[in-house]
Design a protein around this motif. Structure first.
Motif, PDB file in Angstrom:
ATOM      1  N   UNK B 128      48.527  31.936 -43.954  1.00 23.80           N
ATOM      2  CA  UNK B 128      48.583  30.495 -43.706  1.00 23.80           C
ATOM      3  C   UNK B 128      50.046  30.086 -43.529  1.00 23.80           C
ATOM      4  N   UNK B 129      50.261  29.181 -42.614  1.00 24.55           N
ATOM      5  CA  UNK B 129      51.610  28.767 -42.247  1.00 24.55           C
ATOM      6  C   UNK B 129      52.149  27.809 -43.310  1.00 24.55           C
ATOM      7  N   UNK B 130      53.349  28.132 -43.846  1.00 26.93           N
ATOM      8  CA  UNK B 130      53.885  27.384 -44.975  1.00 26.93           C
ATOM      9  C   UNK B 130      54.117  25.907 -44.654  1.00 26.93           C
ATOM     10  N   UNK B 131      54.542  25.651 -43.433  1.00 26.13           N
ATOM     11  CA  UNK B 131      54.895  24.289 -43.087  1.00 26.13           C
ATOM     12  C   UNK B 131      53.639  23.407 -43.080  1.00 26.13           C
ATOM     13  N   UNK B 132      52.597  23.897 -42.397  1.00 29.16           N
ATOM     14  CA  UNK B 132      51.388  23.074 -42.329  1.00 29.16           C
ATOM     15  C   UNK B 132      50.728  23.008 -43.702  1.00 29.16           C
ATOM     16  N   UNK B 133      50.885  24.102 -44.470  1.00 32.14           N
ATOM     17  CA  UNK B 133      50.327  24.088 -45.819  1.00 32.14           C
ATOM     18  C   UNK B 133      51.008  23.007 -46.664  1.00 32.14           C
ATOM     19  N   UNK B 134      52.348  22.945 -46.582  1.00 28.98           N
ATOM     20  CA  UNK B 134      53.084  21.941 -47.346  1.00 28.98           C
ATOM     21  C   UNK B 134      52.597  20.538 -46.990  1.00 28.98           C
ATOM     22  N   UNK B 135      52.397  20.317 -45.692  1.00 34.22           N
ATOM     23  CA  UNK B 135      51.937  18.998 -45.256  1.00 34.22           C
ATOM     24  C   UNK B 135      50.561  18.709 -45.837  1.00 34.22           C
ATOM     25  N   UNK B 136      49.684  19.738 -45.802  1.00 39.89           N
ATOM     26  CA  UNK B 136      48.332  19.530 -46.333  1.00 39.89           C
ATOM     27  C   UNK B 136      48.368  19.249 -47.827  1.00 39.89           C
ATOM     28  N   UNK B 137      49.241  19.975 -48.535  1.00 39.08           N
ATOM     29  CA  UNK B 137      49.344  19.768 -49.985  1.00 39.08           C
ATOM     30  C   UNK B 137      49.709  18.320 -50.264  1.00 39.08           C
ATOM     31  N   UNK B 138      50.704  17.806 -49.511  1.00 37.26           N
ATOM     32  CA  UNK B 138      51.170  16.466 -49.817  1.00 37.26           C
ATOM     33  C   UNK B 138      50.126  15.416 -49.446  1.00 37.26           C
ATOM     34  N   UNK B 139      49.392  15.626 -48.330  1.00 36.45           N
ATOM     35  CA  UNK B 139      48.351  14.636 -48.000  1.00 36.45           C
ATOM     36  C   UNK B 139      47.226  14.662 -49.032  1.00 36.45           C
ATOM     37  N   UNK B 140      46.723  15.874 -49.312  1.00 39.48           N
ATOM     38  CA  UNK B 140      45.597  15.965 -50.252  1.00 39.48           C
ATOM     39  C   UNK B 140      45.997  15.398 -51.598  1.00 39.48           C
ATOM     40  N   UNK B 141      47.212  15.753 -52.070  1.00 32.04           N
ATOM     41  CA  UNK B 141      47.592  15.310 -53.406  1.00 32.04           C
ATOM     42  C   UNK B 141      47.769  13.798 -53.437  1.00 32.04           C
ATOM     43  N   UNK B 142      48.355  13.231 -52.385  1.00 31.21           N
ATOM     44  CA  UNK B 142      48.528  11.768 -52.364  1.00 31.21           C
ATOM     45  C   UNK B 142      47.169  11.084 -52.271  1.00 31.21           C
ATOM     46  N   UNK B 143      46.299  11.678 -51.456  1.00 33.70           N
ATOM     47  CA  UNK B 143      44.979  11.124 -51.227  1.00 33.70           C
ATOM     48  C   UNK B 143      44.186  10.980 -52.522  1.00 33.70           C
ATOM     49  N   UNK B 144      44.314  11.980 -53.413  1.00 32.69           N
ATOM     50  CA  UNK B 144      43.530  11.955 -54.639  1.00 32.69           C
ATOM     51  C   UNK B 144      44.300  11.397 -55.836  1.00 32.69           C
ATOM     52  N   UNK B 145      45.420  10.735 -55.564  1.00 27.72           N
ATOM     53  CA  UNK B 145      46.182  10.145 -56.667  1.00 27.72           C
ATOM     54  C   UNK B 145      46.846  11.173 -57.541  1.00 27.72           C
ATOM     55  N   UNK B 146      47.218  12.329 -56.942  1.00 26.97           N
ATOM     56  CA  UNK B 146      47.897  13.372 -57.713  1.00 26.97           C
ATOM     57  C   UNK B 146      49.219  13.708 -57.031  1.00 26.97           C
ATOM     58  N   UNK B 147      50.124  12.757 -56.886  1.00 24.12           N
ATOM     59  CA  UNK B 147      51.306  12.973 -56.041  1.00 24.12           C
ATOM     60  C   UNK B 147      52.103  14.218 -56.433  1.00 24.12           C
ATOM     61  N   UNK B 148      52.455  15.021 -55.429  1.00 26.54           N
ATOM     62  CA  UNK B 148      53.205  16.267 -55.625  1.00 26.54           C
ATOM     63  C   UNK B 148      54.164  16.458 -54.474  1.00 26.54           C
TER      64      UNK B 148
END
Lengths: 363, 529
Positions: B128-148
């Motif tokens: 998995x590509x690190x850059x797109x993964x980082x973006x996904x992590x930040x969207x998912x975490x913000x989305x669920x109220x778990x900012x990272x």
């Protein structure tokens, strides 16, 4: 039919005593197989290997002479291993102890007095302890791995012995042989009659050390400290014990005993220094310490058993023309079975019938 | 085999769930044995889609074993697991993840030296590509109220943030069931509230959550259904919202729990004083102690609250003397400055210590109980070690006394420490010190992982000791415990200790704020650096 190991809630005291006996029994059984594979009669082989060395007073005396250094070194190593310090360099401490212990008879050969032998033993202990402290200090100061450093120092010490007997300490009367002068009569240990046998003074020293260490380990605070720090350094610190000081103590103690053992080999068997003084007692004593499950009485027995395997190896060589390597194979098997049977102390064997196995597989 | 319990179970299932459709996950008649020990005895469990399902039980009830079986980390000896109605074999955690089961562990499995994104990438399929993964992590975490932040190093994160990493890692694998093992035990009350919002949202979206806890208040607040285990069996199923904390506790423990009785104490002279106690961290991930001031008087219990890993173990070691401070004046016991002296000097002055870790710190697993008495009492001047010789007979008498007074259940008279259950060993380890009637007792996590009955005995012993004139310092993460025993409460956060306040004047909210860093401000105000 399937065999399962089931953990016991506690160590089994019975198995601690029985498992070495099982191991010896298995070794005898497999020795018979080895003899048969070599084309010899198994019973004859077992007789020459295990029984013949016990039948003459000369070979019994030899047995004690071989067992003595193994027991003394094994005792020291047991303190190291119990306290979780891995001293693999007893052979080196033995060599240095033999050298420092020989200073008086080699440099002052005309100094003849009853105090020479005790002084020599003290100097050997000091030399062995000092040499043992080297890996200890490297470990506590710099965090080096004591297994590597103690082992490497073995080669340093044997090369040093080689240089000493070829160079500064070479006897002028030796016609170029790499040996020192012969020790004077106050620098050798005599033998005493015990029943039909003549046993060397070193054997009595070994026996005394077994008794002293057994008492120390069982009922003194020092023995308690050794066991606690070996099993759980954190709990040891909670008890107010220092793991660093224990490392130094254990290495100094085992180094001192190895040094004494090395000197005693010289004082009894060789009575001078030469390039090779030990047939690897310092390494074999590691096996002795574990065979005796790091217990002083156990080490006494294990030392005698391993010494017997040396003599047995010689016996099958001379009487049956078998390779001396067979003795090494049997020693290895003995250690293997002892370690394997140790499993029985913490586990018991359960036989599971095939039917319930199938049921479980189905589930 | 537990016919009564099974009947009751099935009865209540029918009462609560009529016509519920196909369960997402169903375990039927699971049996798991470890040697002679039965950890799961005919256990059945049904989790419906979109349900927050509590798995309740005391330590040792078999919850963790069941969960490990469901997550593929253990294989059952008998019984079957159904996923959406189909029988499945969950051979490994990877197989569980492939089915759609994720798990958030109580003890995190993160590499401290790696970043958030790197840690998560390790759990995902390769490539998995690190850059797109980082973006996904930040969207998912913000989305669920778990900012990272994907680029933060895990070592720099608080415990609550680390848990978020675990949850986000789980969410990125699109699970249909998330198993959470005591998720709030490491959180401040506020962080826990935040987590509950996330969990409710996940449930609304149809993700089921199997929630393991022994905190009954929160189970009542967020769970739809509860399965209660006791001694390897399911003893009840219930709708927690219709129960009270008291009735849930009774189901869990199987009997009424004695309450700790506590009279108002009258504090005497200070017996333990910490003055500007500062110590640097010993390792890269250790916590330094910053100018800690504290005074504990005879007759009172002072409790130190805090989230795990905020300097509690460092503080304990500095008070016990396992780690010596640079100056004697930093720690004073009964008027004697001993900061630069070892643990046995402090014990001789009448201090006693009970560390958090029972096995391997408070007791040596392979030694007998009598030998474990020698462990902490050889240097107290009681004659257990005189002239270099140990008197195990005397130690054995102490074992008898402690066993009798604290009801330590053991087989043989003097077994190895490791053969005792957690609760019994804890009673022994606390009893061994209380038996001396120490003038100062410092105890960390006195009832960690201990059943409710044993916990009540231990807490009562602490209260009685204090009321008899000793100074007692309790370091605990359990707020219920703290409010049960403490006269004054202080909070530790990143190595700073807040000024202690009377327990009556402290609320959970205030403690929560102090845990989240408020303690640093109050402590910092007292000692400007």
């Amino acid at each position: 039919m399937r065999i399962e190991l089931v953990r016991r809630p506690e160590m089994s005291r019975t198995m601690m005593l029985v498992s070495p006996l099982i191991a010896v029994g298995l070794t005898v059984l497999f020795a018979a197989i080895v003899f048969a594979l070599q084309g010899h009669d198994p019973l004859t082989g077992i007789f020459y290997f295990f029984i013949e060395p016990l039948m003459s007073s000369w070979s019994l005396e030899q047995l004690v002479i071989k067992a003595t250094p193994l027991i003394i070194i094994g005792l020291g190593l047991s303190v190291c291993y119990l306290s979780n310090n891995w001293n693999i360099g007893a052979e080196g401490q033995l060599t240095i102890g033999a050298i420092t212990g020989s200073i008086l008879p080699i440099l002052y050969p005309e100094f003849v007095s009853p105090i020479v032998a005790p002084l020599m033993i003290l100097m050997a202990a000091a030399g062995g302890a000092a040499y043992g402290l080297v890996p200890a200090v490297l470990k506590t100061r710099f965090g080096t791995n004591e297994i590597l450093t103690s082992l490497m120092l073995v080669y340093v010490s044997t090369l040093f012995l080689d240089w000493v007997v070829r160079g500064p300490w070479k006897s002028p009367q030796a016609f170029g042989f790499p040996i020192t002068v012969d020790f004077n009569e106050s620098a050798v240990l005599g033998s005493f009659p015990v029943g039909p046998l003549y046993l060397n003074a070193s054997a009595f020293i070994a026996l005394a050390l077994v008794v002293v260490l057994a008492v120390v380990m069982r009922s003194t605070l020092k023995g308690f400290e050794i066991r606690v720090l070996g099993q759980s350094p954190r709990a040891g610190a909670f008890a107010g014990f220092s793991a660093r000081r224990m490392t130094s103590f254990a290495f100094a103690f085992s180094g001192a005993l190895a040094g004494v053992a090395g000197l005693m080999v010289v004082m009894t068997e060789i009575q001078k220094l030469q390039p090779v003084i030990s047939p690897g007692y310092g390494f074999t004593a590691i096996i002795v310490a574990f065979l005796g499950r790091l217990n002083p009485i156990g080490i006494l027995i294990a030392g005698l058993v391993i010494a017997l395997s040396y003599l047995g190896g010689e016996a099958i060589q001379t009487s049956m023309q078998m390779s001396s390597k067979v003795a090494t194979v049997l020693q290895g098997m003995l250690l293997f079975f002892v370690l394997a049977c140790d499993t029985l102390i913490l586990y018991r064997i359960r036989l599971v019938s095939t039917r319930s196995t199938q049921e479980q597989a189905r589930a | 085999m537990g016919a009564g319990a099974a009947e009751r179970t099935h009865g209540s299932v029918q009462r609560i769930r009529t016509g519920g459709g196909v369960p997402l996950l169903e375990a039927r008649h699971i049996v798991k044995r470890f040697g002679d020990n039965v950890a799961n005895d005919d256990v059945s469990l049904r989790v419906m889609p979109g349900e927050i399902h509590a798995l309740l039980g005391e330590n040792g009830a078999g919850k963790s074993t069941l969960v490990k079986i469901l997550y593929g980390a253990l294989q059952p000896n008998a019984g079957e697991v159904l996923w959406k109605g189909q029988p499945v074999t969950i051979a490994s955690p990877a197989a569980a993840r492939a089915l759609g089961i994720g798990m958030v562990f109580q003890h995190f499995s993160l590499f401290e030296a790696l970043t958030v994104a790197e840690n998560i990438a390790l759990a995902l399929p390769k490539g998995s590509d690190m850059k797109s993964l980082s973006a996904r992590i930040e969207t998912v975490s913000a989305d669920y109220g778990l900012p990272l932040k994907a680029t933060s190093r895990v070592a720099d994160l608080s415990v609550g943030e680390r848990q978020r990493v675990e949850i986000v890692r789980c969410l990125l694998q699109n699970p249909e069931l998330i198993i959470m093992d005591e998720p709030t035990s490491v959180l401040t009350p506020q962080e826990a509230d935040q987590l509950f919002v996330t969990l409710k949202r996940l449930a609304d979206e149809g993700c089921a959550i199997l929630y393991i806890s022994h905190r009954l208040e929160e189970v009542r607040a967020i769970c739809h259904h509860a399965t209660i285990m006791r001694r390897a069996k399911v003893v009840a199923e219930t709708d927690p919202t219709t129960e009270t904390v008291g009735t849930l506790a009774r189901l869990m423990v199987g009997s009424e729990i004695g309450e700790v009785t506590r009279s108002k104490g009258t504090p005497g002279a200070p017996r333990l004083i910490l003055k500007a106690l500062s110590l640097p961290a010993t390792s890269a991930f250790g916590v330094p102690l910053h100018a800690i001031d504290l005074s504990v008087a005879g007759g009172e219990i002072v409790a130190i609250a805090g989230v795990a890993g905020n300097g509690q173990s460092e503080l304990f070691d500095a008070i016990s003397g396992e780690r010596e401070a640079p100056q004697d004046g930093m720690v004073t016991i009964d008027g004697q400055p001993v900061g630069a002296h070892g643990v046995n000097v402090r014990r001789r002055l009448g201090a006693a210590f009970v560390p958090e870790e029972r096995l391997g710190h408070g007791a040596v697993p392979g030694l007998k109980l009598s030998e474990n008495v020698v462990l902490t009492r050889h240097g107290t001047g009681e004659g257990i070690a005189s002239g270099g010789f140990t008197r195990f007979g005397l130690a054995g008498k102490i074992v008898e006394a402690v066993t009798h007074r604290f009801d330590v259940r053991k087989g043989p008279p003097d077994p190895e420490a490791r053969s005792l259950s957690g609760g019994n060993l804890q009673k022994f380890v606390v009893g061994r010190e209380v038996d001396r009637t120490p003038g100062v007792l410092v105890v960390a996590q006195p009832t960690w992982g201990v059943d409710a009955g044993a916990a009540a005995v231990i807490r009562q012993a602490l209260v009685d000791l204090a009321r008899a004139g000793s100074a007692v310092l309790v370091i605990s993460q359990d707020l219920d415990e703290i409010f049960e025993v403490a006269d004054r409460i202080a909070v530790i956060s990143r190595g700073h200790l807040s000024a202690p306040k009377p327990a009556e004047a402290m609320s959970r909210e205030e403690i929560g704020l102090l845990m989240a860093g408020g303690a640093e401000k109050t402590a910092g105000g007292a000692h400007a650096h």
